[in-house]
Scaffold this active site. Structure first.
Site, mmCIF file in Angstrom:
data_model
loop_
_atom_site.group_PDB
_atom_site.id
_atom_site.type_symbol
_atom_site.label_atom_id
_atom_site.label_comp_id
_atom_site.label_asym_id
_atom_site.label_seq_id
_atom_site.Cartn_x
_atom_site.Cartn_y
_atom_site.Cartn_z
ATOM 1 N N ASP A 34 0.689 -1.131 -0.038
ATOM 2 C CA ASP A 34 0.046 0.096 0.174
ATOM 3 C C ASP A 34 1.073 1.564 0.035
ATOM 4 O O ASP A 34 1.515 1.461 1.200
ATOM 5 C CB ASP A 34 -0.929 0.242 1.345
ATOM 6 C CG ASP A 34 -1.850 0.822 1.033
ATOM 7 O OD1 ASP A 34 -2.112 1.364 0.055
ATOM 8 O OD2 ASP A 34 -2.352 1.236 2.113
ATOM 9 N N ASP A 87 -2.808 2.521 -5.954
ATOM 10 C CA ASP A 87 -2.077 2.331 -4.607
ATOM 11 C C ASP A 87 -1.740 1.925 -4.291
ATOM 12 O O ASP A 87 -0.843 1.212 -2.959
ATOM 13 C CB ASP A 87 -1.613 3.654 -4.102
ATOM 14 C CG ASP A 87 -3.511 3.569 -3.507
ATOM 15 O OD1 ASP A 87 -4.159 3.238 -3.907
ATOM 16 O OD2 ASP A 87 -3.131 4.926 -2.032
ATOM 17 N N GLU A 88 -2.283 0.377 -4.725
ATOM 18 C CA GLU A 88 -2.080 -0.893 -3.410
ATOM 19 C C GLU A 88 -2.739 -1.861 -4.041
ATOM 20 O O GLU A 88 -3.197 -2.138 -5.352
ATOM 21 C CB GLU A 88 -3.585 -1.050 -2.672
ATOM 22 C CG GLU A 88 -4.647 -0.501 -2.564
ATOM 23 C CD GLU A 88 -5.729 -1.031 -1.480
ATOM 24 O OE1 GLU A 88 -5.269 -1.478 -1.295
ATOM 25 O OE2 GLU A 88 -6.476 -0.014 -1.468
#
Length: 351
Positions: A8, A103-104
């Protein structure tokens, strides 16, 4: 035993802005829409978070909490470029990658030969490589199952990681608050606490049949997670088709004004979640869901090119007037259906 990593990125959109403009590093900044247009915050950096600025917060409220907040409109091409680079780094270690947003992502490194097969060392190396090549920090969680890896990635943020080995799972679960389990919202957590259930250890002592009667299929998921069971694979073919957000009320509502107020609160979170997977907010359809006091539910959708709050409210009002039939409403939900990638490509080419 599987080896799952959840990576993350730390305040990703804001981090890209600070990297590209070092003058922003030590001041409170946020990515979001303007106060005049009733925008919401997408991401805030850590200096802004110290003032209470959070994702999905109305911009006007954020500026009240932090009057000197620097508000940026967002450069989604830059975020997408960074995300693609990060994805390429993941692929150096495994082909089993399940992106959740820009983003993860989950990575299954069970069969990876890198770092002598150590998931802990792989996670450390991935984070260091991301920093070396992009000057961005990432946090990671390592565990035998997906939901625990996701929980672990939040334990040592920012720029840290947390490992839950198979031997440590039973002790970790004993004291893990149920609210930490993905999918357990505030209302569900409050209901569980009213039953004396606060931790996974509490649920382990419960009868599964009772949980099924009380919570339906969610009861089984709750029981399984509390035992450390999560058989979901890291799905590299996963293609997200929709994004949604919903709220189950502690007490049924009976007036349209109450429903409209809930939609006003839900919409910023829907916008934030959509921006993480589709920064341009282009969609195929959007719609609303109402669940009534007799547990019947109804969904109504509109074909719509871009997320639009006014249309969602109008759709909800029509659904409320035509389908409620005097019943109380226990749940309100908003959702969007994403464009099929092939259709989206045709639309872009058509421009």
């Amino acid at each position: 035993m599987r080896k799952i990593i959840h990576v993350d990125m730390d305040c990703f959109f804001a981090a890209v802005e600070m990297r590209d403009n070092p003058a922003l590093r030590d001041i409170p900044i946020a990515i979001g829409g303007s106060r005049e247009r009733r925008g919401v915050i997408s991401t805030a950096n850590y200096p802004a978070r110290k003032f209470g600025v959070r994702s999905a917060m109305p911009t006007g409220m954020a500026l009240k909490l932090c009057p000197h907040l620097t508000l940026l409109p967002g450069r989604f091409d830059a975020y997408k470029e960074a995300s693609n680079h990060i994805r390429e780094i993941f692929s150096r270690y495994t082909s089993r990658i399940e992106p959740l947003s820009l983003d993860e992502a989950y990575l299954d490194v069970t069969d990876s030969v890198h770092c002598h097969g150590s998931a802990t060392l792989i996670a450390q190396e991935i984070r260091q490589t991301i920093f070396n090549e992009l000057q961005l920090t990432a946090s990671a969680g390592v565990a035998p199952v997906k939901f625990l890896a996701k929980i672990a990635s939040d334990m040592n943020k920012p720029n840290g990681q947390f490992v839950i080995t198979p031997a440590e799972v039973p002790a970790f679960l004993q004291t893990l608050p149920l609210a930490k389990i993905p999918g357990v919202g505030k209302v569900s957590a409050a209901k569980l606490e009213a039953m004396g259930l606060r931790t996974c250890g509490d649920v382990q002592k419960c009868d599964l049949v009772m949980l099924l009667k009380r919570f339906g299929k969610f009861g089984r998921i709750l029981w399984e997670r509390s035992q450390g069971i999560d058989e979901r694979d890291v799905n590299s073919e996963r293609l997200r088709k929709s994004v949604g957000v919903e709220r189950t009320m502690a007490e049924d509502i009976h007036h349209w004004s109450e429903c409209e107020a809930i939609i006003e609160r839900l919409y910023p979170e829907l916008e934030r979640r959509l921006a993480k997977v589709k920064p341009d907010l282009l969609i195929a359809r959007q719609g609303v869901k109402l669940k009534f006091d007799d547990f019947q539910q109804t969904t109504q959708e509109h074909v719509w090119p871009r997320l639009n709050k006014a249309d969602l409210i109008a759709t909800a009002r029509k659904t409320w007037d035509e389908r409620r039939g005097g019943r109380g409403v226990r749940l309100v939900g908003l959702h969007v259906t994403l464009l099929d990638p092939q259709m989206e490509r045709q639309l872009v080419l058509g421009l």
